[in-house]
Design an enzyme around this catalytic site. Structure first.
Site: not given
Ligand code: LLP
Length: 431
Positions: A239, A312, A316, A344-345, A373
């Site tokens: 973390g 990512r 996020y 396409c977004e 990640y």
């Protein structure tokens, strides 16, 4: 610190110019630095050197075999969360005796694979899971060393999607039920209660939540010992955050000192599961500019990497620094541009507009801090196959995962019999 720096006007990974790799393998690709991985592992190991600690690299952050093997050679263990990650860790040379099997939903067959391999510990997250593990272990005639993952109800003060230590999250055993679950575990066949596990979230930028969780766990160890359980291991999870932009996370040294002060006196072996801290800054995603398009507010730099390669920013709102591979001349004019992928977004963006020097079609860009990640979360959306991964060591580089081709993808698909050539549509279909 990382090993992606400009040398003689171009971005290099250690001693290898990124441009050479791009010429060789095409774009986009992930590129990892051995020296950075090694440095981060050593810094972390040194920081917890005062403890009887096993570092189990969280394979989920970057599970490329070459990455795991690089760390295994330095003595790292592995934290795995699936049968697939378990296999990777073993193949990469991590001894089973240094592997922790975590995860909120393990299947019986994954448990059996872990027990047969002889993993160090299984971290259990629910009563049904405990009962299944007991059944699997008894059938195999093995005693499973188990830690119960507890939920300390602590706010990790990180992005809501990666906070795991609050009571409303799906992770661990809720605090009130913990003593009862240990009593149950102690009476189950095939289960040997070995320890306590906790993990409160990822990209944590403040020591306070860690301290709070670990203090709760330290107190719990006293209660559990008084109840007659032999608590030998404390798995404190991962973390620790890293800088992506201007964050100032605690240093590994500060983290290590805090851990030592809170749990050092408990007489337990400590397990730590860093992922991002080891791999994040050891990787970049290299992409080529397809073209530059003028928008109403700012230019869009359209590149050949997209949200399917590095999700990512869109998932996020994460910030990743973007730099040109050719070093801009000192004092170059900077312009606010938005770097976007071809998907396409609208969410297919690498972040808010940011200042970059003049960019043209064909230029190479590096998206930094993409070692954790990044590749592991990639998908093949828009039939964009997974991109290659490259590992650099000093002046050498190697392709450590090949580019997957569209033909590879299509070869795994097939038409059902009723769509085979020569067959007519059902009468009335499509009316
Ligand atoms: N141990 C456990 C039980 C975990 O669930 C995780 C991460 C780690 C260790 C490693 O945490 P780290 O040291 O890397 O923070 N995809 C997200 C991060 C998800 C983290 C999941 N668990 C992201 O891109 O930010």
């Amino acid at each position: 610190m990382d090993h992606f720096q400009y040398t003689d006007g171009e971005l290099c990974a250690e001693a290898v110019p990124i441009r050479h790799i791009a010429d060789d393998v095409g774009t986009p690709f992930y590129c990892y630095s051995t020296a950075t991985l090694e440095r981060h592992y050593r810094v972390f190991a040194e920081a917890v050197g005062g403890l009887d600690a096993t570092i189990c690299y969280a394979v989920k952050a970057n599970s490329n075999l070459a990455v795991i093997a690089t760390l295994a050679r330095l003595g790292s263990g592995a934290d795995v969360v699936s049968g697939g990650e378990l296999k990777r860790a073993l193949v990469a040379g991590v001894p089973a005796s240094k592997i922790v099997f975590s995860g909120v939903g393990k299947t019986a067959s994954e448990m059996a694979a872990a027990l047969k391999a002889g993993v160090m510990q299984v971290n259990v997250e629910s009563v049904p899971e405990l009962e299944t593990l007991s059944g699997v272990a008894s059938m195999l005639g093995i005693d499973a060393d188990v830690a119960i993952r507890v939920n300390p109800d602590v706010d990790a003060l990180t992005h809501e999607k990666i906070a795991t230590g609050k009571s409303e999250n799906k992770f661990g055993i809720d605090w009130e039920s913990v003593p009862g679950v240990y009593r149950l575990a102690a009476g189950l066949e095939g289960i040997r209660v070995a320890g306590v596990a906790v993990h409160i979230g990822s990209q944590i930028l403040d020591l306070a939540p860690f301290r709070e969780a670990y203090e709760r766990v330290a107190e719990l160890v006293g209660t559990l010992k008084a109840d007659g359980h032999a608590i030998e291991t404390l798995d404190l999870g991962g973390g620790l955050g890293i800088p992506y932009e201007d964050e100032r996370p605690p240093s590994p040294k500060e983290y290590g000192e805090m851990v030592t002060s809170v749990v050092g006196g408990l007489g337990c072996r400590v397990i730590l599961e860093p992922g991002r801290m080891i791999a994040g800054n050891a990787g970049i995603l290299v992409t080529r500019v397809i073209n530059v398009k003028q928008g109403a507010n700012h230019p869009f730099v359209i590149v050949d990497a997209a949200m399917n390669d590095l999700v990512r920013p869109s998932l996020y709102n994460a910030h990743h620094a973007i730099v040109p591979v050719a070093e801009p001349p000192a004092g170059a004019d900077l312009k606010e541009v938005e770097v976007v992928g071809p998907i396409c977004e609208t969410g297919d963006t690498f972040g808010k507009p940011r200042p970059l020097p003049e960019i043209q079609a064909g230029d190479l860009l590096a998206i930094r801090t993409a070692g954790a990640y990044g590749a592991v979360m990639a998908s093949a959306y828009n039939t964009r196959p997974l991109v290659p991964e490259i590992m650099v060591s000093e002046g050498d580089f190697a392709v450590v995962r090949d580019r997957i081709t569209v033909d590879d993808m299509l070869a795994r698909e097939g038409l059902p019999g009723w769509l085979a050539e020569g067959r007519e549509a059902r009468p009335g279909a499509g009316d």
